[in-house]
Design a protein around this motif. Structure first.
Motif, PDB file in Angstrom:
ATOM      1  N   ASP A 183       0.808  -1.217   0.000  1.00 12.14           N
ATOM      2  CA  ASP A 183       0.000   0.000   0.000  1.00 12.14           C
ATOM      3  C   ASP A 183       0.847   1.275   0.000  1.00 12.14           C
ATOM      4  O   ASP A 183       0.444   2.286  -0.575  1.00 12.14           O
ATOM      5  CB  ASP A 183      -0.929   0.006   1.217  1.00 12.14           C
ATOM      6  N   CYS A 186       1.865   2.095  -3.766  1.00 11.94           N
ATOM      7  CA  CYS A 186       0.771   2.649  -4.571  1.00 11.94           C
ATOM      8  C   CYS A 186       0.205   3.922  -3.963  1.00 11.94           C
ATOM      9  O   CYS A 186      -0.278   4.795  -4.684  1.00 11.94           O
ATOM     10  CB  CYS A 186      -0.333   1.612  -4.759  1.00 11.94           C
ATOM     11  N   TYR A 190       0.199   6.682  -6.742  1.00  7.87           N
ATOM     12  CA  TYR A 190      -1.181   7.014  -7.107  1.00  7.87           C
ATOM     13  C   TYR A 190      -1.816   7.972  -6.094  1.00  7.87           C
ATOM     14  O   TYR A 190      -3.021   7.930  -5.853  1.00  7.87           O
ATOM     15  CB  TYR A 190      -2.019   5.743  -7.217  1.00  7.87           C
ATOM     16  N   TYR A 195      -5.902   6.131  -4.549  1.00 10.02           N
ATOM     17  CA  TYR A 195      -5.667   4.758  -4.109  1.00 10.02           C
ATOM     18  C   TYR A 195      -6.149   4.567  -2.670  1.00 10.02           C
ATOM     19  O   TYR A 195      -5.881   5.398  -1.797  1.00 10.02           O
ATOM     20  CB  TYR A 195      -4.185   4.410  -4.219  1.00 10.02           C
ATOM     21  N   CYS A 202      -2.148  -3.296  -4.417  1.00 11.98           N
ATOM     22  CA  CYS A 202      -1.174  -2.776  -5.374  1.00 11.98           C
ATOM     23  C   CYS A 202      -0.278  -3.939  -5.810  1.00 11.98           C
ATOM     24  O   CYS A 202       0.472  -4.484  -5.000  1.00 11.98           O
ATOM     25  CB  CYS A 202      -0.350  -1.685  -4.692  1.00 11.98           C
ATOM     26  N   VAL A 245      -4.027  -2.083 -10.030  1.00  9.93           N
ATOM     27  CA  VAL A 245      -4.750  -1.932  -8.769  1.00  9.93           C
ATOM     28  C   VAL A 245      -5.953  -2.875  -8.804  1.00  9.93           C
ATOM     29  O   VAL A 245      -6.685  -2.940  -9.795  1.00  9.93           O
ATOM     30  CB  VAL A 245      -5.199  -0.484  -8.542  1.00  9.93           C
TER      31      VAL A 245
END
Length: 262
Positions: A183, A186, A190, A195, A202, A245
């Protein structure tokens, strides 16, 4: 949203989902890229719970639209963003490695449940469909129920149908291993795309090259014999620094189980 568009991985009538700062979701049409980048051929005989979700509105002869997973004889799980068309236009296909060939089982859809929070807040890209004709005698895939499974370094496999960038194999069932990046990764790459650490996974390669893509939406990300994730979105496909994702099934497992057993 700033930067590149957040691209949902529905099939050839793909939809671009733009997560605004308030969490609202907008849509726009996208051109059809290719699914399962950098993967290898897979077999539905070995993964009978892998379902192709076709649609009569698809512009390709096979009808390819999205993927799904058989979780009960009469229930399949897919992505919420795949369910933009009338219920009557969908057909679930089981046991067909190449969609342009015959064989396998087929069923229409009798009812659709979409997570009511999808589109209102980030995440929640999950849906449960009831089959008109149950796929009896076919192995199902259990849901992952532990959010602890989403840890960096895990090695899940994602499955789907469609063209590939390199050899243009059409509508062929394929698979690729996409390591969980975590996490934090990402959440950084993102940050402006919304996200959701407690509702998304991720997974992919920092250098790119292997990924799920358009046409794979709703399909299974499998880890330790369980439905770990659902193909949801990404920026491009197999691009360096932009992993895929996936909806985190464990986060929604209680709600999904209620719908599956209804």
């Amino acid at each position: 949203m700033t930067g590149k568009l957040k691209l949902a991985r529905a099939a050839f009538a793909a939809v671009i989902l733009v997560a605004a700062s308030a969490g609202a979701v907008g849509t726009a049409q996208a051109k059809p890229p290719a699914p399962i980048v950098g993967g290898t051929a897979a077999s539905t005989a070995q993964t009978p719970w892998a379902i192709a979700l076709n649609n009569s509105g698809s512009p390709v002869p096979s009808g390819q639209w999205c993927g799904a997973t058989l979780v009960k004889a009469n229930k399949i799980v897919t992505a919420a963003h795949c369910m933009d068309e009338p219920r009557s236009t969908y057909t679930a296909i089981q046991g067909r490695d190449k969609l342009t060939n015959g064989g396998g089982k087929t069923s229409k859809i009798s009812s659709i449940w979409v997570d009511p929070d999808y589109g209102a807040v980030p995440g929640h890209d999950v849906a449960v469909l009831t089959l008109t004709t149950p796929f009896t005698g076919i192995a199902t895939l259990p849901l992952e129920t532990s959010t602890a499974a989403d840890k960096a370094g895990a090695q899940p496999t994602v499955y789907g149908w469609g063209d590939t960038f390199d050899d243009r194999i059409q509508n062929q069932f394929r698979k690729v291993v996409v390591p969980v990046l975590g996490d934090t990764y990402c959440g950084d790459v993102y940050a402006s795309e919304g996200y959701v650490a407690n509702g998304e996974i991720c997974a992919g390669y920092k250098q790119g090259g292997k990924d799920s893509c358009q046409g794979d939406s709703g399909g299974p990300l499998v880890l330790n014999g369980r439905l770990f994730g659902i193909v949801s979105w990404g920026i491009g496909c197999a691009e360096a620094g932009h992993p895929g994702v996936y909806a985190e099934v464990a986060t929604y497992s209680a709600t999904l189980a209620t719908e599956i057993n209804s």
